[in-house]
Scaffold this active site. Structure first.
Site, PDB file in Angstrom:
ATOM      1  N   HIS A 223       0.844  -1.193   0.000  1.00  0.00           N
ATOM      2  CA  HIS A 223       0.000   0.000   0.000  1.00  0.00           C
ATOM      3  C   HIS A 223       0.886   1.253   0.000  1.00  0.00           C
ATOM      4  CE1 HIS A 223      -3.210  -2.632   2.054  1.00  0.00           C
ATOM      5  NE2 HIS A 223      -3.760  -2.234   0.922  1.00  0.00           N
TER       6      HIS A 223
ATOM      7  N   CYS B 243      -2.645   0.058   9.490  1.00  0.00           N
ATOM      8  CA  CYS B 243      -3.638  -0.908   9.000  1.00  0.00           C
ATOM      9  C   CYS B 243      -4.638  -1.329  10.059  1.00  0.00           C
ATOM     10  CB  CYS B 243      -2.960  -2.188   8.509  1.00  0.00           C
ATOM     11  SG  CYS B 243      -1.705  -1.980   7.288  1.00  0.00           S
TER      12      CYS B 243
HETATM   13  N1  GLY Z   1      -2.578  -9.314   4.576  1.00  0.00           N
HETATM   14  C1  GLY Z   1      -2.836  -7.963   4.439  1.00  0.00           C
HETATM   15  C2  GLY Z   1      -3.549  -7.709   3.181  1.00  0.00           C
HETATM   16  O1  GLY Z   1      -3.228  -8.126   2.286  1.00  0.00           O
HETATM   17  O2  GLY Z   1      -4.473  -7.160   2.907  1.00  0.00           O
END
Ligand code: GLY
Length: 263
Positions: A170, A257
């Site tokens: 990301h 996250c």
């Molecule tokens: N495992 C984190 C994601 O891929 O979204």
């Protein structure tokens, strides 16, 4: 937009969710599979939640979703600005079942809209600095998703800026905003020229994943594993609050996250 019937927040609210029993089946994009110890992951996550509380957040627990492996990574399911909550359409199809419960929780605080299935977007790709919304375009977020996000945010006065980033899951794997005009970044993955007038602070070359931090009040919440980068952040004048983050890092998750923080 009238907000009379939405709850006011005296302090930031952090929405979090317990690590799923099925975390070992999580999505992996750039990393190899490693054994994840569920108890250890939950213990580190509890320390993270305690730190959010200590740094001034009220905690709201989202419902546990044991059948959704990545459900702890709530950030990806919504983009929230003071005027609006936008539920995403995650690029990882396995993650789309996480979105509804987040929408139900956010509806008490914001009007909620939802991106359609025409494009993909994950909150980990969205870095907002005041009215500048930088959006990473890579494996989980595409042009159509960004276009739709822009259609919601530009009428509210936000600039939506597309950022191309390298081999990072990301955008916020590659960079986060520390406040005071400073961007913590990995220059191999993101170009400082894409961020107007921000001062770059590079992670240590031995710690490429050390760019995911959360500024809360006067502190920077930061993974305790990245000692060299922590020294750089402290040398720049920031107060670092370290928390363990190694177990969920095996699931390709960073600190941002694991929460959605709204003011
Ligand atoms: N495992 C984190 C994601 O891929 O979204």
């Amino acid at each position: 937009m009238a907000r009379d019937h939405f709850l006011e927040t005296a302090m930031p609210i952090a929405f979090v969710r317990t690590v799923s029993e099925s975390i070992h089946n999580c999505e992996l994009t750039h990393m190899d599979q490693e054994t994840i110890d569920l108890d250890h992951a939950r213990s580190q996550h509890a320390t993270y939640v305690d730190a959010l509380r200590l740094l001034g957040c009220e905690i709201q627990q989202l419902p546990q979703l044991d059948h959704q492996p990545d459900a702890v990574f709530v950030e990806d399911t919504a983009v929230v600005v003071p005027e609006l909550a936008i539920l995403t359409n995650p690029g990882a199809a396995s993650r789309r079942g996480e979105v509804d419960t987040v929408g139900e929780a956010l509806a008490e605080f914001r009007p909620v809209v939802r991106l359609t299935n025409d494009g993909n977007l994950e909150g980990g790709d969205v870095l907002r600095i005041e009215n500048q919304v930088h959006v990473g375009c890579a494996s989980r977020t595409n042009e159509a998703g960004i276009l739709e996000l822009r259609s919601h945010l530009e009428p509210l006065g936000y600039d939506v800026i597309t950022i191309r980033h390298g081999e990072a899951l990301h955008l916020k794997t590659a960079c986060t905003y520390l406040g005071d005009g400073v961007l913590l970044l990995n220059r191999n993955w993101v170009d400082i020229e894409d961020f107007d007038e921000l001062e770059p602070l590079e992670c240590h070359p031995d710690e490429p994943f050390a760019c995911n931090a959360i500024r809360l009040g006067d502190s920077v919440l930061f993974p305790e594993e990245f000692i060299q980068t922590r020294k750089r952040i402290e040398a720049r004048g920031f107060n670092v609050h370290p928390v363990p983050a190694s177990e969920l890092a095996k699931a390709e998750g960073g600190l941002t996250c694991s929460s959605i923080i709204i003011d």
